[in-house]
Design an enzyme around this catalytic site. Structure first.
Site, PDB file in Angstrom:
ATOM      1  N   SER A 139       0.857  -1.181   0.000  1.00 50.53           N
ATOM      2  CA  SER A 139       0.000   0.000   0.000  1.00 50.53           C
ATOM      3  C   SER A 139       0.889   1.227   0.000  1.00 50.53           C
ATOM      4  CB  SER A 139      -0.870   0.019   1.261  1.00 50.53           C
ATOM      5  OG  SER A 139      -1.385   1.327   1.477  1.00 50.53           O
ATOM      6  N   TYR A 152      -1.745  -1.054  10.330  1.00 50.08           N
ATOM      7  CA  TYR A 152      -1.808  -1.458   8.910  1.00 50.08           C
ATOM      8  C   TYR A 152      -0.553  -1.017   8.161  1.00 50.08           C
ATOM      9  CZ  TYR A 152      -3.766  -1.118   4.070  1.00 50.08           C
ATOM     10  OH  TYR A 152      -4.003  -1.196   2.713  1.00 50.08           O
TER      11      TYR A 152
END
Ligand code: NAD
Ligand code: 4PL
Length: 246
Positions: A139, A152
Site C-alpha cells: 500500500s 496497517y
C-alpha cells in the site's frame, strides 16, 4: 490462448474489492483461480461468475491449520501451484489513540502473519517446479504514513521487507516475489468505511485526475504473474495515479 493458460492461481481476499478484480483478470487471462477468502459465501459467488475453471475455498489466512488445508486441497485437486496473490487484509480506520495491543495483533495476524503463512506454503508447493510467482499487495501508505492506520502501515512495511528478503532467497528456484502498491482505491471495503471521505483530498495529491478502481490495480498483478515479468523480482510497483512518485 490466454497468457496465463494452464496456470493455477490462489488469490486471497478474492471475495470482494481489489481481490475480486484480480480474480476476474487472472481468469480472463486463462488461469484457473482459487478464490480464497474468510468470507465463504462471497468466495463462491465470485468463483461462480469467473470465466474458465475456478473454485472457492474458505480460509482465514492468519490460521496456520486452515492455510495448510488450502495447500493440501490445491495439491490434491490441481497437483501444482503457479501463482499466489497475497491480497487479503483488514483495512482499518483506527486513530492512534485507539491502537491498543489487541488491535495491533488483530491487524498483524492477518496482514503480515497471513502473508507469511501463505508465502511459506506457496514456496513449498513451487520450489520443485523451477518456477513460481508470488505477488503481495502492499500500500502506498508505507510512503505517505497515512493517518488512522498505524498497525496497517506497519504490517505493509513488513510485507515490503518480506517481498525483498524472500525474493533473494527463492530466486534460485525460479520463483519471483514482487509487491504492488495501490493508493486509495474504490473497493467494497473502502467504500463502506470512513476512508471513502478521502477521495477528494487524495485526488489533489495524484498526478492523474479521478479515483482508483479495483480494475486499475488488477492488470499490474496479471503482468507480474505472466512470463513477461520473468526478469522482475524483489520490486514494488506503485499503482496509484501518481500519488507517490517513488
Ligand atoms: P476489502 O476490504 O474490500 O476486501 C478484503 C477481502 O479480504 C475481503 O473479501 C475479506 O473477507 C478478505 N479477508 C479479510 N480478512 C481475511 C482473512 N483473515 N483471511 C482471508 N480473507 C480475509 O479490501 P480491498 O480494499 O479490496 O483491499 C485489498 C488489498 O489491497 C489489501 O491487501 C489492501 O491492504 C490493499 N490496498 C487497498 C487499498 C484501498 O484503498 N482499497 C489501497 C492500498 C492497498
Ligand atoms: C492513500 O491502503 O493507500 C487510504 C486505506 N488512503 O487503505 C489504503 C490511502 C487507504 C491508502 C489506503
Amino acid at each position: 490462448m490466454g497468457r496465463l493458460e494452464n496456470r493455477v492461481a490462489i488469490v486471497t481476499g478474492g471475495a470482494q474489492g481489489i481481490g475480486e478484480a484480480i480474480c476476474r483478470r487472472l481468469a480472463d487471462d486463462g488461469a484457473t483461480v482459487v478464490v480464497a477468502d474468510i468470507n465463504g459465501e462471497g468466495s463462491v459467488a465470485v468463483a461462480t461468475g469467473l470465466s474458465g475453471s475456478a473454485v472457492a475455498f474458505q480460509v482465514d489466512v492468519g490460521d496456520a491449520d486452515e492455510v495448510a488445508a488450502l495447500f493440501a486441497m490445491v495439491q490434491e485437486d490441481f497437483g501444482h501451484l503457479d501463482i499466489l496473490v497475497n491480497n487479503a487484509a483488514i483495512v482499518p480506520f483506527t486513530p492512534w489513540e485507539d491502537v491498543d495491543f489487541e488491535e495491533w495483533r488483530r491487524i498483524q495476524r492477518v496482514n503480515l502473519d497471513g502473508v507469511f503463512l501463505m508465502s511459506r506454503g506457496a514456496y513449498e508447493a513451487m520450489k520443485d517446479q523451477g518456477k513460481g510467482r508470488i505477488i503481495n499487495m502492499c500500500s502506498n501508505t508505507v510512503f505517505a504514513g497515512t493517518p488512522n492506520m498505524a498497525a496497517y502501515v506497519a504490517a505493509k512495511g513488513g510485507v515490503l521487507g518480506l517481498t525483498r528478503a524472500m525474493a533473494t532467497e527463492v530466486g534460485g528456484y525460479g520463483i519471483t516475489v514482487n509487491a504492488v502498491s495501490p493508493g486509495l482505491t474504490a473497493s467494497a471495503g473502502v467504500l463502506a468505511s470512513p476512508h471513502q471521505e478521502a477521495f477528494g483530498f487524495v485526488e489533489t495529491l495524484q498526478a492523474l485526475d479521478g479515483r482508483g478502481e479495483p480494475e486499475d490495480i488488477a492488470p499490474t498483478v496479471a503482468f507480474l504473474a505472466s512470463d513477461d515479468a520473468r526478469w522482475i523480482t524483489g520490486q514494488l510497483i506503485n499503482v496509484d495515479g501518481g500519488h507517490i512518485r517513488h
